[in-house]
Scaffold this motif. Sequence first.
Motif, PDB file in Angstrom:
ATOM      1  N   VAL A  22      69.825 -45.696 -17.069  1.00  0.00           N
ATOM      2  CA  VAL A  22      69.630 -45.161 -18.630  1.00  0.00           C
ATOM      3  C   VAL A  22      68.574 -45.649 -19.128  1.00  0.00           C
ATOM      4  O   VAL A  22      68.502 -46.968 -19.349  1.00  0.00           O
ATOM      5  N   GLU A  60      77.059 -41.963 -24.419  1.00  0.00           N
ATOM      6  CA  GLU A  60      77.625 -40.463 -24.333  1.00  0.00           C
ATOM      7  C   GLU A  60      78.079 -40.065 -22.811  1.00  0.00           C
ATOM      8  O   GLU A  60      78.550 -38.942 -22.792  1.00  0.00           O
ATOM      9  N   GLU A  84      68.494 -47.121 -27.898  1.00  0.00           N
ATOM     10  CA  GLU A  84      68.503 -45.748 -27.722  1.00  0.00           C
ATOM     11  C   GLU A  84      69.146 -45.531 -26.366  1.00  0.00           C
ATOM     12  O   GLU A  84      69.820 -44.545 -26.219  1.00  0.00           O
ATOM     13  N   GLU A 130      65.704 -40.949 -20.755  1.00  0.00           N
ATOM     14  CA  GLU A 130      66.628 -40.259 -19.881  1.00  0.00           C
ATOM     15  C   GLU A 130      67.698 -40.855 -19.180  1.00  0.00           C
ATOM     16  O   GLU A 130      67.618 -42.082 -19.366  1.00  0.00           O
ATOM     17  N   VAL A 131      68.884 -40.006 -18.968  1.00  0.00           N
ATOM     18  CA  VAL A 131      69.647 -40.636 -17.924  1.00  0.00           C
ATOM     19  C   VAL A 131      69.583 -40.053 -16.486  1.00  0.00           C
ATOM     20  O   VAL A 131      69.088 -38.937 -16.220  1.00  0.00           O
ATOM     21  N   ARG A 172      72.826 -43.470 -25.145  1.00  0.00           N
ATOM     22  CA  ARG A 172      72.664 -42.553 -24.453  1.00  0.00           C
ATOM     23  C   ARG A 172      73.799 -42.761 -23.179  1.00  0.00           C
ATOM     24  O   ARG A 172      74.362 -42.092 -22.840  1.00  0.00           O
TER      25      ARG A 172
END
Length: 266
Positions: free
Chosen positions: A219, A63, A56, A223-224, A60
């Motif tokens: 990351v 993206e 996951e 969250e980022v 992220r």
Amino acid sequence: MQSTRAPTEAEKSGRWSGRNADKDRLRHEIWQGLEDSGMNIGPVWSRISNWVGADEAAKRLSELEIWKRAKVVKCNPDPPQIPVRLRALYDGKTVLMPVPEFGTGDLPWVLLDPEVLEKDGVQFELAATSVGAVQVGQKLSFEDLPPIDLAVCGCVAVTRAGGRTGKGGGFADLELGLFRDLGKIDTQTPIVTTVHSSMVVDDDRLPVMEHDSLLNWIVTEKEVIETTPTGPQPGGVNWDLLQPDQLEDIWFLKDLKEKILAQKAG
């Protein structure tokens, strides 16, 4: 199935313990927390541990605009970054991966070209593993690496101010210092990591040394984080701060040091 063998005290201390007591304690805390929470995948201690949610976090990262712009991605060889290397290959990016701990006498880097792999019938899932990459990738020296657009580091603990520590061997900071000396990265090259959310700690928990490279992005599976470093990145390798065992144990380092210092002097 994960092993039920309890780690020894030596394993818990870490292979490179003793260089910085604060970082040793923090790494121990992170590794213990992963094990206690069951968020680990496979062994925990004295390594860049794998963890639930690494795929996951890789999604992220993929993206972000820094990822989309990058054509050449350097990535550490550890298990939690397998999804990062796999996404890079499927996104058509060239992947540079160091041979784990720089190997023992062969060229220390592997280049994975997705077009070449596809032409040769090599599955990306194999090439994305550290063992597979060493088997199928093109071997290169530090000097022969292409310029890097995005540098991914493995970490055990990080802070929102960009501080990081790995497993304690000093490989990432040495690697990044050599990149700067050789012109493979510059001040605009993003330095990023994917970590479990439990590895993000308060800024004052993680001392930043003068040779420590700072993260620009963190990351997690949740969250980022765009970091807020309070100082500049270090320059090239500070050879005076290099651990004696690094210079002795990393087989190519003495010759590369001589070349770099001769280039600077000339």
